[in-house]
Design an enzyme around this catalytic site. Structure first.
Site, PDB file in Angstrom:
ATOM      1  N   ASP A 296       0.814  -1.043  -0.022  1.00 53.82           N
ATOM      2  CA  ASP A 296      -0.163   0.207  -0.058  1.00 53.82           C
ATOM      3  C   ASP A 296       0.713   1.258  -0.008  1.00 53.82           C
ATOM      4  O   ASP A 296       2.115   1.165   0.049  1.00 53.82           O
ATOM      5  CB  ASP A 296      -0.898   0.108   1.366  1.00 53.82           C
ATOM      6  CG  ASP A 296      -2.119  -1.070   1.027  1.00 53.82           C
ATOM      7  OD1 ASP A 296      -2.396  -1.293   0.041  1.00 53.82           O
ATOM      8  OD2 ASP A 296      -2.689  -1.387   2.377  1.00 53.82           O
TER       9      ASP A 296
ATOM     10  N   TYR B 156       7.258 -10.216   6.046  1.00 51.58           N
ATOM     11  CA  TYR B 156       7.234  -8.648   6.220  1.00 51.58           C
ATOM     12  C   TYR B 156       7.837  -8.482   7.594  1.00 51.58           C
ATOM     13  O   TYR B 156       7.926  -9.215   8.595  1.00 51.58           O
ATOM     14  CB  TYR B 156       5.660  -8.269   6.418  1.00 51.58           C
ATOM     15  CG  TYR B 156       5.050  -8.215   4.986  1.00 51.58           C
ATOM     16  CD1 TYR B 156       4.977  -6.930   4.359  1.00 51.58           C
ATOM     17  CD2 TYR B 156       4.496  -9.114   4.378  1.00 51.58           C
ATOM     18  CE1 TYR B 156       4.553  -6.681   3.105  1.00 51.58           C
ATOM     19  CE2 TYR B 156       3.889  -9.097   3.031  1.00 51.58           C
ATOM     20  CZ  TYR B 156       3.773  -7.787   2.551  1.00 51.58           C
ATOM     21  OH  TYR B 156       3.349  -7.640   1.138  1.00 51.58           O
TER      22      TYR B 156
END
EC number: 5.4.99.12
Length: 298
Positions: free
Chosen positions: A60, A124
């Site tokens: 994002d 992540y």
């Protein structure tokens, strides 16, 4: 005579603050995606047909990548040989020069290889900064690269206990933000790793007297739901702040309802990094690694 296309897997990194995300955006949209710049740079290779980057992992706006990946097909004019990997990296980076985007490596792959669907897992990390009572106390060189939750220090042992409830296979509906793809994606995911470890800041040894602490939350799975990592981080931070108890993570999982997620517990995008995308060696020419592209290479 038409030249055959050559497929490449490229690994690249970017500082995500200035971009709308990694995916391509149209002229009507306000922000610009990393993919826009990658494909603009690739057109300088003078391909026969426009080059499209097939991104493995969406990120994002504001999310960074130490290492994302994509595949692309290059078809050159008749008589032109396929690009050698080193030349491809150099050419793309030359035309990306003004942007905080860099190609790390490139490999020729088979034509049935797909950067997204061939990936074994994604990892992540989320960077937390503890010890700040106000956002103005964040070191200037850490701006947009970490999250400093209000209240100063967090109860890390409680967060580590809570993280254990996330491990394994669960329905993560509660930890998924709703978007247009939600009805078409399975909410069942398997978290292979959920760690919270001490870390370091940029040149932080020069200001140790401030008592700031950097921590990394690491999550590994084959794939993640929309904003799942940010919701998991936010919920764990809420545990560290005493707003939730560790067992509440288990209860949130059992609710299986995105609307049940506490509205105060969404972590901002700025501390999130896509660390690596892992592949098997099959379908890749001349690569001996590809379990994880990170150690000593970035």
């Amino acid at each position: 005579m038409v030249s055959p296309k050559t497929r490449y897997l490229v690994f690249f990194q970017y500082w995500g603050t200035k971009y709308s995300g990694v995916m391509h955006t149209s002229a009507e949209q306000s922000g610009v995606g990393v993919q826009n710049y990658l494909e603009k740079a690739a057109q300088n290779l003078k391909p026969v047909v426009p080059i499209k980057f097939h991104i493995s992992s969406r990120t994002d706006s504001g999310v960074h990548a130490l290492c994302n990946s994509a595949h692309l097909d290059i078809q050159r004019a008749p008589g032109k040989p396929a690009f050698q990997e080193k030349m491809l990296i150099g050419c793309l980076n030359h035309h990306l020069k003004p942007e905080p985007i860099r190609i790390l490596s490139a490999y020729r792959v088979t034509n049935n290889f797909h950067a997204r669907f061939s990936a074994l897992s994604r990892t992540y990390i989320y960077r937390l900064l503890m010890g700040c009572t106000h956002h103005s106390e964040i070191p200037v060189f850490e701006r947009d690269l970490c999250w400093a939750p209000t209240g100063g220090y967090l109860n890390v042992p409680a967060m580590q206990d809570a993280a254990q409830f996330l491990l394994g296979t669960h329905d993560f509906s509660t930890f998924c933000s709703l978007n247009s793809e939600t009805p078409f994606r399975s909410p069942v995911k398997t978290i292979l790793q959920a760690d919270i470890q001490p870390s370091s800041g940029f040149l932080s040894h020069h200001y140790e007297y401030r008592g700031l602490q950097f921590w990394e939350l690491k999550f590994k799975s084959r794939s993640f739901l929309y904003r799942q990592v940010r919701r998991m981080v936010g919920a764990l931070v809420a545990v560290g702040q005493g707003k939730l108890a560790p067992y509440h993570i288990k209860e949130l999982l059992e609710m299986k309802d995105a609307r049940a997620f506490p509205p105060f517990a969404m972590a901002p995008s700025s501390g999130l990094f896509l660390k690596s995308v892992e592949y098997n060696e099959a379908g890749m020419e001349g690569i001996k690694y590809c379990r994880e592209f990170n150690a000593g290479r970035m």
